[in-house]
Motif scaffolding. Structure first.
Motif: not given
Length: 573
Positions: A124, A145, A155, A157-159, A165-167, A169
């Motif tokens: 992140v 998130d 942006i 960011y999924r937890n 986390f993964t971007d 967007t």
């Protein structure tokens, strides 16, 4: 808090506030000055391990974004029951190329008063010129998130639930290009999913920069100042509908948001008319503030002018920055607050129960206390757990040349603290609150969160081009309390919009869980219910937001600890 409702109640509220704010109790202040324990104390970075600092990229050109950031957040990203910290930084963009790469920071709470930087591991770091942060569990998987607003591209960011986390967007469709500022997660259509509102500031990029100065003031002749935003065009904010599959649809036009371009900084989701549909109070800089009334999830109607919250004294637009909403006088209706630039006065709006408000900042003394200050982050909080909502404001002027223009206005300013005694209203106790409120700072964002789980709500302040400030609450644990994490099921998982009423002996209070608030910042999702000297919580009642509207009452509750209450479950955990 014993303020009656209706006109007589408002008059009494004004009378009490005016007496306590305009004429502080000097004896009490003197006594507090000798106290070994002030309400808050600053925790040094050497003790916490938080060594990160904000870099604004200040330049002689005085590009406007360099004066405004940044935000901060308390969140429990790993669901261990302890508040972690997220800090937003600037970065490479068309107006700034750092000599070394800059990044945001995620600090994991070590549960012993210290924090560990896990930014790289968590993924992140950000990537752009950051502004604010909004925390919400948009996919209802139980892990919060992060939405990072930026000048340029935001942006999401999924937890992932494993510390990373993964971007997402691009997949989600929430990049919100332009200059995004504050954002808030809330459920505008009551379908049980968290939607996203993103404030947009002015139409700005490097090609549209203006050189602003004051050639008639010898001390700054030939130097650029940060421009007042009035010379830039307003822009429409965004409203994104959560489709429930990880994607969002831009419904700004459909819902009436796009019909109202502004220069928006702060936003809070609240229900000002008690109809069960979440409204939005949005501050605008040199433009009229917005009050978007949610008309049953079908459209937002902007009523800022008719409601009395659009302008300041004399019908002039002010430099609206931070906002918040709470039921300050305990009449069952949500009130509003907005911070402004020096000489403009902050606004305290008391709800008249008919979608109109009285600005009581001047007669209450709030206006006089903030006259020479430039406010940003602001939150109502019960810092001493007596059951009454107090108020804290983060201040700092945006222009680092201001001291050459005004004799009585400074660039770095003090925090302000107002104590609510209930029967006596709000009192400015800043001067009696110790070194934490004596040190000037270039404060911007302000976030609330109990990082050591002692029941005292702590405060995180982000500063422009300076390190953040962490304030430990020294007095909250002196009063009894109960902390509650609400978990929605049919209602949105974060329970934004829930109403919690509780009674302990002769103390009865009601709180709504508003969404967002302050400036560019996000807060501990737990509610701390203060009961003061009472030693037993008689009952707590939760009215879950639509589409649920389930009402649950709990008895046989503990005190001085945190619990979790899930919608539809008879037993707390």
């Amino acid at each position: 808090m014993r303020f009656a409702s209706g006109l007589a109640g408002r008059r009494e509220f004004l009378r009490v506030l005016a007496g306590t704010l305009a004429f502080p109790a000097l004896a009490r202040m003197a006594a507090a000055a000798d106290s070994p324990s002030y309400p808050f104390s600053e925790v040094p970075s050497s003790a916490t391990g938080i060594t990160w600092t904000h870099t604004a990229g200040l330049s002689p050109e005085k590009y406007l974004p360099q004066s405004t950031g940044a935000g901060c957040a308390f969140l429990d990203y790993d669901n261990d029951g302890w508040m972690d910290i997220y800090l937003v930084n600037s970065g490479k963009c068309d107006i700034f190329t750092p000599t070394q790469p800059l990044r945001n920071a995620l600090y994991r709470n070590n549960r012993d008063g210290t924090f560990t930087d896990v930014t790289e591991k968590a993924g992140v770091v950000g990537g752009g010129y950051g502004m604010g942060v909004a925390v919400g569990d948009y996919n209802a998987d139980g892990f919060p998130d992060l939405y990072i607003t930026q000048y340029g591209r935001s942006i999401l960011y999924r937890n992932n639930g494993d510390g990373t986390f993964t971007d997402v967007t691009a997949h989600a469709g929430v990049a919100a290009p332009g200059w995004a500022s504050s954002a808030v997660w809330f459920d505008y259509d009551n379908d049980g999913r968290l939607d996203l509102f993103v404030c947009r500031f002015v139409d700005f990029d490097k090609s549209k920069h203006h050189n602003c100065g004051a050639p008639n003031i010898p001390a700054i002749k030939g130097l650029n100042e940060y421009c007042y935003p009035r010379i830039y065009s307003p822009m429409a904010s965004w409203l994104f509908h959560n489709n429930g599959d990880g994607t969002f649809t831009d419904v700004s036009q459909k819902m009436g948001i796009a019909d109202n371009p502004g220069k928006s900084w702060g936003v809070v989701a609240t229900d000002v008319n008690n109809d069960g549909w979440m409204d939005l109070f949005v501050s605008n800089d040199t433009d009229a503030n917005f009050l978007f009334i949610n008309r049953n999830g079908r459209r937002f109607e902007e009523v800022g002018f008719t409601s009395g919250v659009a302008f300041g004294e004399g019908g002039r637009a002010r430099s609206g920055m931070g906002v918040d909403s709470a039921d300050l006088n305990q009449d069952g209706w949500m009130d509003l607050f907005v911070t402004n630039l020096n000489h403009e006065l902050d606004g305290l709006y008391l709800n008249r129960h008919d979608e109109t408000f009285d600005d009581i900042a001047a007669p209450s003394g709030i206006a006089n206390a903030t006259r020479l200050m430039s406010g940003w982050g602001v939150k109502f909080l019960d810092y001493d757990n007596d059951g009454n909502l107090d108020l804290m404001i983060a201040n700092g002027h945006p222009d680092d040349l201001i001291e050459k223009i005004y004799d009585n206005v400074t660039y770095r300013e003090r925090l302000l603290l107002f104590h609510n005694s209930g029967s006596d209203g709000l009192e400015n106790v800043t001067q009696a609150s110790g070194q934490a409120f004596a040190r000037p700072m270039s404060a911007r964002g302000l976030a609330l969160g109990d990082f050591d789980n002692d029941g005292g709500v702590d405060v995180l302040v982000s500063c422009n081009d300076e390190p953040p400030v962490l304030l430990h609450n020294n007095v909250g644990s002196r009063g009894h309390w109960l902390g509650i994490k609400l978990v929605g099921k049919k209602a949105n998982i974060d329970a934004v919009g829930a109403r919690v009423t509780y009674q302990a002996g002769d103390l009865k209070r009601s709180r709504m869980k508003a969404g967002g608030g302050s400036y560019l910042s996000s807060h501990d999702p737990r509610l701390v219910l203060g009961i003061g000297k009472q030693t037993k919580m008689d009952w707590v009642e939760v009215k879950w937001p639509k589409p649920s509207e389930l009402v649950q009452r709990y008895t046989d509750l503990p005190i001085d600890r945190y619990i979790s209450i899930a919608e539809g479950e008879e037993k707390w955990k």
